[in-house]
Every structure is written in C-alpha cells, then in structure tokens.
Scaffold this active site. Structure first.
Site, PDB file in Angstrom:
ATOM      1  N   CYS A 185       0.105   2.248  -1.502  1.00 31.47           N
ATOM      2  CA  CYS A 185       1.320   1.493  -1.152  1.00 31.47           C
ATOM      3  C   CYS A 185       1.870   0.889  -2.447  1.00 31.47           C
ATOM      4  O   CYS A 185       1.488   1.334  -3.542  1.00 31.47           O
ATOM      5  CB  CYS A 185       1.032   0.434  -0.082  1.00 31.47           C
ATOM      6  SG  CYS A 185      -0.160  -0.811  -0.571  1.00 31.47           S
TER       7      CYS A 185
ATOM      8  N   ASN B 140      -0.929  -2.604  -3.168  1.00 33.13           N
ATOM      9  CA  ASN B 140      -2.366  -2.428  -2.870  1.00 33.13           C
ATOM     10  C   ASN B 140      -3.028  -3.735  -2.429  1.00 33.13           C
ATOM     11  O   ASN B 140      -4.196  -3.992  -2.719  1.00 33.13           O
ATOM     12  CB  ASN B 140      -3.134  -1.811  -4.060  1.00 33.13           C
ATOM     13  CG  ASN B 140      -4.556  -1.375  -3.732  1.00 33.13           C
ATOM     14  OD1 ASN B 140      -5.458  -1.473  -4.572  1.00 33.13           O
ATOM     15  ND2 ASN B 140      -4.793  -0.893  -2.543  1.00 33.13           N
TER      16      ASN B 140
ATOM     17  N   CYS C 121      -1.699  -5.138   0.930  1.00 35.96           N
ATOM     18  CA  CYS C 121      -1.465  -5.206   2.387  1.00 35.96           C
ATOM     19  C   CYS C 121      -1.770  -3.864   3.062  1.00 35.96           C
ATOM     20  O   CYS C 121      -2.792  -3.705   3.729  1.00 35.96           O
ATOM     21  CB  CYS C 121      -0.035  -5.631   2.691  1.00 35.96           C
ATOM     22  SG  CYS C 121       0.401  -7.258   2.052  1.00 35.96           S
ATOM     23  N   ARG C 122      -0.867  -2.888   2.903  1.00 32.39           N
ATOM     24  CA  ARG C 122      -0.974  -1.682   3.713  1.00 32.39           C
ATOM     25  C   ARG C 122      -2.116  -0.750   3.304  1.00 32.39           C
ATOM     26  O   ARG C 122      -2.904  -0.317   4.156  1.00 32.39           O
ATOM     27  CB  ARG C 122       0.363  -0.913   3.672  1.00 32.39           C
ATOM     28  CG  ARG C 122       1.484  -1.637   4.361  1.00 32.39           C
ATOM     29  CD  ARG C 122       2.838  -1.051   4.014  1.00 32.39           C
ATOM     30  NE  ARG C 122       3.184  -1.268   2.616  1.00 32.39           N
ATOM     31  CZ  ARG C 122       4.232  -0.757   2.004  1.00 32.39           C
ATOM     32  NH1 ARG C 122       5.033   0.055   2.690  1.00 32.39           N
ATOM     33  NH2 ARG C 122       4.488  -1.030   0.744  1.00 32.39           N
ATOM     34  N   SER C 123      -2.199  -0.407   2.000  1.00 34.07           N
ATOM     35  CA  SER C 123      -3.205   0.606   1.647  1.00 34.07           C
ATOM     36  C   SER C 123      -4.652   0.103   1.759  1.00 34.07           C
ATOM     37  O   SER C 123      -5.511   0.876   2.196  1.00 34.07           O
ATOM     38  CB  SER C 123      -2.920   1.244   0.282  1.00 34.07           C
ATOM     39  OG  SER C 123      -2.943   0.315  -0.757  1.00 34.07           O
TER      40      SER C 123
ATOM     41  N   ASP D 238       6.696  -2.305   4.808  1.00 31.86           N
ATOM     42  CA  ASP D 238       6.090  -3.353   3.984  1.00 31.86           C
ATOM     43  C   ASP D 238       6.105  -4.681   4.759  1.00 31.86           C
ATOM     44  O   ASP D 238       7.175  -5.178   5.103  1.00 31.86           O
ATOM     45  CB  ASP D 238       6.937  -3.462   2.701  1.00 31.86           C
ATOM     46  CG  ASP D 238       6.408  -4.496   1.741  1.00 31.86           C
ATOM     47  OD1 ASP D 238       5.478  -5.239   2.104  1.00 31.86           O
ATOM     48  OD2 ASP D 238       6.938  -4.562   0.615  1.00 31.86           O
TER      49      ASP D 238
END
Ligand code: 4NP
Length: 165
Positions: free
Chosen positions: A12, A15, A17-19, A126
C-alpha cells in the site's frame, strides 16, 4: 526468496494500515489451510519506516483474531521484484507506483489484490484519514481478497503445502 516457497508481498502507500492488515489476515488464513508461504508487506512511500502498524488497524484486526506481532513498516525495494511471486497493490495508485520501479520482465507479478475477490469493489480504499468504520470496511475487503487468493493458490496446486506436519 532463496526458498522455493510461493511468496506474496502486499503493498500500500504507507505500509501501516492496509498492507500490514493484509499480511496479518492472509498469514492466519494460510496457516488455517496448512499453506506454507512467504508473506510480507511494504509501502511505496517510506514515511513510516520502522513504525508498527497503525493502532486503529491493529484494534479492528485484533477484534477479529488477527496478530500484528513483530510487523514493522518498510518501503518496497527493487529486490522485492526478484524475491516475490505475487506483488499485490491495494489500489491503482499503488500499482502505478510499483510499475514505475519494477525491473523489466517482472511486470506480470504486479496486480490488484482484489482481483482475486469476487467483488464490485476493485480497490481497498485508504482508511488513514477516516474513522473506525473505514478500517472495518478495509478488513472486510481484505478478508475477501485473502479468501480468493487462497482459492487461487490451491486451484493452481502451487508448491505451498506444508509437508512438515
Ligand atoms: P496505508 O495508509 O497506505 O494503508 O498504510 C496510509 C498511511 C499513511 C499515510 C497515507 C496512507 N500518510 O500519508 O502518512
């Protein structure tokens, strides 16, 4: 990777939150299916290098039983394109950032994570500037993407079965 295990890198922007959430979810699902994979995550930006995942991502993930232990933010490197079989971005901007630094010949490893899910939504949005609901929704999408990727790996009968058990 130096091993011949199938390897997956989630990517993301930050690195945090999402990934890392995708890494945590996919790691647990792969373990549950007895798949022996190399799994990691990274960001296209290095703003938060060395930081642990965002507290809000950790809170919603922990509520669903995922572990973020030991995860530390890092930036994508050119070597990642050699090391990993699947380099999966959360949104289209991640994909264009990845393709800008992708060494020639490795472009086919780069794709959208949600291409493995059967969803209308094609990108994991995001959540950084939003509230808890956004983080919950990110996790919902990541769970669907992870289930789809597991199915794909199992259907391809890739070299990912843990024979040590
Ligand atoms: P991520 O979210 O890409 O899911 O880790 C973000 C984290 C931090 C920032 C942007 C997005 N930031 O601008 O610091």
């Amino acid at each position: 990777m130096s091993s011949n295990k199938t390897s997956v890198l989630f990517v993301c922007l930050g690195n945090i939150c999402r990934s890392p959430s995708a890494e945590a979810v996919f790691t647990k699902m792969a373990q549950n299916q007895n798949l022996d994979l190399v799994i990691d995550s990274a960001g296209t930006a290095g703003y938060h290098t060395g930081a642990e995942p965002d507290k809000r991502s950790q809170a919603v993930g922990l509520e669903r039983g995922y572990s973020f232990k030991g995860l530390k933010c890092r930036k994508v490197t050119p070597e990642d394109f050699d090391k990993f079989d699947y380099i999966l971005g959360m949104d289209n901007k991640n994909i264009s950032n990845l393709l800008e630094i992708c060494p020639k010949g490795h472009e086919d490893k780069v794709g959208l994570f949600l291409s493995f899910a059967d969803l209308q939504e094609k990108e994991v949005p995001d959540p950084y500037y939003g509230g808890k609901k956004g983080f919950e929704y990110v996790l919902d999408l990541i769970e669907e993407g992870s289930k789809g990727l597991i199915r794909q790996l199992q259907d391809n009968q890739l070299d990912c079965y843990n024979t040590n058990e």
